[in-house]
Design an enzyme around this catalytic site. Structure first.
Site, mmCIF file in Angstrom:
data_model
loop_
_atom_site.group_PDB
_atom_site.id
_atom_site.type_symbol
_atom_site.label_atom_id
_atom_site.label_comp_id
_atom_site.label_asym_id
_atom_site.label_seq_id
_atom_site.Cartn_x
_atom_site.Cartn_y
_atom_site.Cartn_z
ATOM 1 N N ASP A 55 -4.772 7.977 8.191
ATOM 2 C CA ASP A 55 -4.326 6.679 7.689
ATOM 3 C C ASP A 55 -5.571 6.019 7.052
ATOM 4 O OD1 ASP A 55 -3.081 4.030 7.645
ATOM 5 O OD2 ASP A 55 -4.288 3.618 9.437
ATOM 6 N N ASP B 88 -6.179 1.980 6.284
ATOM 7 C CA ASP B 88 -6.570 0.694 6.885
ATOM 8 C C ASP B 88 -6.695 0.785 8.397
ATOM 9 O OD1 ASP B 88 -6.610 -1.071 4.600
ATOM 10 O OD2 ASP B 88 -4.446 -0.825 4.503
ATOM 11 N N ARG C 279 7.220 -0.890 -5.559
ATOM 12 C CA ARG C 279 6.480 0.369 -5.727
ATOM 13 C C ARG C 279 7.475 1.496 -5.947
ATOM 14 N NH1 ARG C 279 2.471 -0.608 -0.653
ATOM 15 N NH2 ARG C 279 1.618 -2.610 -1.356
ATOM 16 N N SER D 73 1.949 -8.222 5.105
ATOM 17 C CA SER D 73 3.205 -7.880 4.433
ATOM 18 C C SER D 73 4.099 -6.982 5.274
ATOM 19 C CB SER D 73 2.884 -7.198 3.100
ATOM 20 O OG SER D 73 2.176 -6.000 3.336
ATOM 21 N N PHE E 54 2.846 9.714 14.127
ATOM 22 C CA PHE E 54 2.061 9.904 15.353
ATOM 23 C C PHE E 54 2.911 10.582 16.429
ATOM 24 C CE2 PHE E 54 1.210 8.096 19.585
ATOM 25 C CZ PHE E 54 -0.112 8.481 19.779
HETATM 26 O O1 M1P Z 1 -2.213 -0.483 5.983
HETATM 27 C C1 M1P Z 1 -1.224 -0.099 5.076
HETATM 28 C C2 M1P Z 1 -0.606 -1.307 4.412
HETATM 29 O O2 M1P Z 1 -1.585 -1.935 3.597
HETATM 30 C C3 M1P Z 1 -1.161 -3.074 2.923
HETATM 31 O O3 M1P Z 1 -0.751 -4.038 3.864
HETATM 32 P P1 M1P Z 1 -1.222 -5.589 3.855
HETATM 33 O O4 M1P Z 1 -1.451 -5.977 2.437
HETATM 34 O O5 M1P Z 1 -0.092 -6.287 4.536
HETATM 35 O O6 M1P Z 1 -2.482 -5.650 4.674
HETATM 36 C C4 M1P Z 1 0.027 -2.775 2.023
HETATM 37 O O7 M1P Z 1 -0.401 -1.963 0.949
HETATM 38 C C5 M1P Z 1 1.121 -2.079 2.808
HETATM 39 O O8 M1P Z 1 2.111 -1.627 1.914
HETATM 40 C C6 M1P Z 1 0.561 -0.882 3.553
HETATM 41 O O9 M1P Z 1 1.550 -0.300 4.361
#
Ligand code: M1P
EC number: 5.4.2.8
Length: 248
Positions: A13, A15, A125, A181, A222
């Site tokens: 992943d 983030d 998207r 989001s 997961f």
């Molecule tokens: O971590 C993945 C998510 O990253 C973004 O989320 P946010 O802007 O809410 O932090 C978005 O690109 C989301 O689509 C994606 O799942």
């Protein structure tokens, strides 16, 4: 450089796993991932589109050094830099249902009182619709502010409950994956979607992610029987766990 093992693949992943949320990868982590790539086949599985993933991973060239890049949960799939598959939520849902969904979402978000609001509340998207009450064009400061506010006021949880109630038959899944989001996509188009592209070619598929609890956007992949899941708490923890696994 030894060649990577073809027996296992490591999926990551973005983030919270390779980078801090929506931030660029730290040089130390980028260096570490380069050494991981030379020891094992690696892939990226992100909810974001390819451009945003590349922004975070040090540019397009650097990103496409990963043999597999699964953007939008794998709905847009790249292998060695070549586009292999692309799904369309537009074709899947049809214009009428799409508009009902988007109109309801905009109306719901228009009625929300938040500490701040900016623009781009719906981002369309290829394989998913991203709904963002604060607006995707908000600054980093407003992003962080919303994340704190949302923890207390459950803005996104309530929004998801309203969407579920309004559209029980659209066959959509809602995922609170990031900070600000909600991702909406046809059920099954979660991160497990990418497994079809690799399951026959690797004996074991390891997945590293931070949102692995139910409701998180890493949960399905997961807990999928085809993967060995690893929950990480930060990029530093990813480094530690991957080093242990590969004995680096
Ligand atoms: O971590 C993945 C998510 O990253 C973004 O989320 P946010 O802007 O809410 O932090 C978005 O690109 C989301 O689509 C994606 O799942």
């Amino acid at each position: 450089m030894c060649s990577p093992s073809q027996d296992i693949i490591l999926l990551f992943d973005v983030d919270g796993t390779l980078t801090a949320p929506r931030k660029a990868i730290e040089p130390k982590m980028a260096e570490f991932m380069a050494s991981v790539r030379s020891n094992a086949t690696c892939g990226i599985v992100g909810g974001s589109d390819l451009a945003k993933i590349a922004e975070q991973l040090g540019g397009m060239e650097e990103t496409l050094k990963y043999p597999f890049v699964f953007a939008e949960n794998g709905l847009v799939a790249y292998h060695h830099g070549q586009l292999k598959a692309k799904q369309s939520i537009e074709a899947h849902m049809g214009e009428k249902a799409l508009q009902q969904f988007i109109n309801f979402s905009l109306d719901y978000m228009a009625k929300l009182e938040l500490p701040a609001k900016r623009g781009t509340f719906v981002e369309f998207r290829s394989g998913l619709i991203n709904l963002c009450p604060v607006g995707r064009s908000c600054s980093q400061e407003l992003r962080d502010q919303f994340a704190v506010y949302d923890k207390e006021h459950k803005v996104r949880e309530k929004f998801v409950a309203a969407l579920r109630e309004k559209f029980p038959d659209l066959g959509l899944t809602f995922s609170i994956g990031g900070q600000i989001s909600i991702d909406a996509f046809p059920t099954g188009w979660d991160k497990t979607y990418c497994l079809q592209f690799i399951e026959k070619d690797f004996k074991s598929i390891h997945f590293f992610g931070d949102k692995t609890s139910p409701g998180g956007n890493d949960y399905e992949i997961f807990s999928d029987p085809r993967t060995i899941g690893h929950t990480v708490s930060s990029p530093a923890d990813t480094r530690l766990q991957v080093s242990q696994l590969l004995q680096l």
